[in-house]
Design an enzyme around this catalytic site. Structure first.
Site, short mmCIF file in Angstrom:
data_model
loop_
_atom_site.label_atom_id
_atom_site.label_comp_id
_atom_site.label_asym_id
_atom_site.label_seq_id
_atom_site.Cartn_x
_atom_site.Cartn_y
_atom_site.Cartn_z
N LYS A 184 0.84 -1.21 0.00
CA LYS A 184 0.00 0.00 0.00
C LYS A 184 0.87 1.26 0.00
CE LYS A 184 -4.15 -2.10 0.65
NZ LYS A 184 -5.07 -2.44 -0.36
N LYS A 197 -3.45 -9.73 -7.65
CA LYS A 197 -4.73 -10.31 -7.24
C LYS A 197 -5.89 -9.43 -7.71
CE LYS A 197 -5.63 -8.34 -2.76
NZ LYS A 197 -6.85 -8.31 -2.04
N LYS A 211 -10.80 -4.75 -5.41
CA LYS A 211 -11.89 -3.78 -5.57
C LYS A 211 -11.35 -2.48 -6.14
CE LYS A 211 -13.93 -5.06 -1.33
NZ LYS A 211 -12.91 -4.51 -0.43
N1 AQP Z 1 -8.33 -11.68 -5.39
C1 AQP Z 1 -8.70 -12.27 -4.28
N2 AQP Z 1 -8.68 -13.61 -4.19
C2 AQP Z 1 -9.07 -14.23 -3.04
N3 AQP Z 1 -9.49 -13.56 -1.95
C3 AQP Z 1 -9.53 -12.22 -1.99
N4 AQP Z 1 -9.91 -11.28 -1.11
C4 AQP Z 1 -9.75 -10.05 -1.66
N5 AQP Z 1 -9.30 -10.17 -2.91
C5 AQP Z 1 -9.14 -11.50 -3.15
C6 AQP Z 1 -10.39 -11.58 0.23
O1 AQP Z 1 -11.60 -10.85 0.43
C7 AQP Z 1 -11.66 -10.41 1.77
C8 AQP Z 1 -11.91 -8.94 1.80
O2 AQP Z 1 -10.78 -8.20 1.59
P1 AQP Z 1 -10.76 -6.62 1.95
O3 AQP Z 1 -11.76 -5.88 1.20
O4 AQP Z 1 -10.81 -6.43 3.38
O5 AQP Z 1 -9.38 -6.22 1.50
P2 AQP Z 1 -8.64 -6.69 0.24
O6 AQP Z 1 -8.08 -8.03 0.47
O7 AQP Z 1 -7.63 -5.66 0.01
O8 AQP Z 1 -9.77 -6.74 -0.89
P3 AQP Z 1 -9.77 -6.00 -2.23
O9 AQP Z 1 -10.92 -6.45 -3.01
O10 AQP Z 1 -8.46 -6.16 -2.88
O11 AQP Z 1 -10.02 -4.51 -1.80
P4 AQP Z 1 -9.11 -3.22 -1.94
O12 AQP Z 1 -9.02 -2.98 -3.40
O13 AQP Z 1 -9.87 -2.20 -1.21
O14 AQP Z 1 -7.78 -3.48 -1.33
C9 AQP Z 1 -10.36 -10.84 2.45
O15 AQP Z 1 -10.58 -12.03 3.16
C10 AQP Z 1 -9.43 -11.06 1.29
O16 AQP Z 1 -8.44 -12.01 1.59
#
Ligand code: AQP
Length: 326
Positions: free
Chosen positions: A112, A193, A196
């Site tokens: 980040k 990965k 969002k």
């Molecule tokens: N690509 C992924 N594959 C498997 N699991 C995933 N998770 C997120 N992306 C993947 C899982 O979803 C949960 C929620 O995650 P979060 O929103 O708290 O944070 P994150 O992991 O950072 O999710 P995003 O979608 O990538 O959001 P942003 O873009 O805001 O950072 C977690 O259990 C995560 O492991």
């Protein structure tokens, strides 16, 4: 006694299939056998750049996604993190026993920082302490998450262990629960990965047309230039998604057709697009219904916050007593 489960998602956008197959799939299983608390973790959402007005909207969208995906408020407790202030109170206490060096080595912090060098803040560094508090305030045993969250769970365990050693046994050492699709990669860049904020994702609420619009240009085996070249499914992101979404005979068929250049990538993607659209057809219907009933959703969150605060305040009282605050 049933095991206690906690997990949460940041309100940084509608949920994508990575969130679903990485985390929510396990939430749905666990809610039948454990005492589950699922949160929209809005305090975590503040650690990276965000728009306050959007955040208000996104929180609601994520709750709709949870409910439409099958999280049942009769079985599970649903909360917005900031409506249970005990999380942040415990986070402060845990912060006082967490060495900064533990936090600086966390891979997501480094990622980040690289992504938003203009937005390095204390909240971002102490993200895993708040996450430990989210988990430990309910004395959770199991945390169903995607693979990227493993370092955070490990830290939560270390923090719990350190607290227990310093102040007497208080917290169970939480364990992660992973799904078979624990890491879904971005459609645009399969070295990253699906995310969002980073894009490259298919949303659970996408219509069949939207799914196809995203899948059609998605990256496949880069060495396969024309329809007549044999491809290598093992390095193709679309094939990885087939392995999660498609029937065994379809998986075998697409792998064989790719290896022997029997069909092109678009045909392979069409099968996948249909499978994704079918899988989330009920989701889309249920979500539309929920959108019409904001009061029901508000009530679910009110009841959830009350129940969670009851549990959280018990843990906090115990912690305060043990640490000389109570
Ligand atoms: N690509 C992924 N594959 C498997 N699991 C995933 N998770 C997120 N992306 C993947 C899982 O979803 C949960 C929620 O995650 P979060 O929103 O708290 O944070 P994150 O992991 O950072 O999710 P995003 O979608 O990538 O959001 P942003 O873009 O805001 O950072 C977690 O259990 C995560 O492991």
């Amino acid at each position: 006694m049933k095991p206690r489960v906690f997990s949460g998602i940041r309100p940084s956008g509608r949920l994508h299939i990575g969130n679903y197959f990485g985390a929510i799939e396990n939430w749905l299983k666990l809610q039948d056998e454990a005492d589950c608390i699922f949160a929209v973790v809005d305090y975590h959402g503040m650690t990276t750049p965000y728009d306050p007005k959007e955040m208000m909207k996104e929180k609601y969208e994520v709750v709709l996604d949870y409910l439409a995906a099958g999280i049942d408020p009769k079985k599970s407790t649903l909360i917005i993190q900031s409506q249970v202030p005990e999380h942040t109170e415990l986070a402060w206490i845990l912060g006082t026993i967490t060495p900064v060096s533990w936090l600086e080595r966390v891979p997501t912090y480094k990622e980040k920082v690289a992504l938003h060098p203009e937005y390095i803040n204390l909240g971002l560094l102490s993200y895993p302490v708040l996450m430990a508090a989210d988990i430990l305030i309910y004395k959770s045993d199991i945390v169903p998450v995607g693979e990227d969250q493993l370092p955070h769970i490990e830290l939560a365990r270390e923090i719990a262990g350190r607290f227990n050693k310093m102040f007497g046994k208080t917290f169970p050492l939480p364990k992660e629960a992973l799904t078979k699709g624990a890491r879904i990669m971005s459609l645009d860049d399969p070295t990253k990965k699906m995310s969002k904020t980073g894009g490259g994702g298919i949303l659970l609420s996408d219509t069949p047309e939207e799914i196809w619009k995203k899948l059609a240009p998605a990256v496949t085996d880069p060495a396969r230039k024309t329809i007549n070249d044999p491809g290598n499914p093992e390095i193709c992101n679309i094939y990885s998604l087939h392995k999660i979404m498609s029937l065994p005979e379809q998986i075998k068929m697409v792998a064989d057709s790719c290896r022997h250049a029997k069909f092109g990538c678009l045909e392979c993607k069409k099968i996948l697009a249909k499978n994704i659209a079918d899988e989330f057809e009920d989701f889309r219907k249920k979500r539309k219904e929920l959108e019409k009933d904001p009061e029901r959703v508000q009530k679910i969150l009110r009841v959830g916050a009350e129940k969670a605060r009851q549990l959280a305040s018990e843990t906090l009282a115990e912690v305060k007593k043990k640490t000389g605050l109570g």
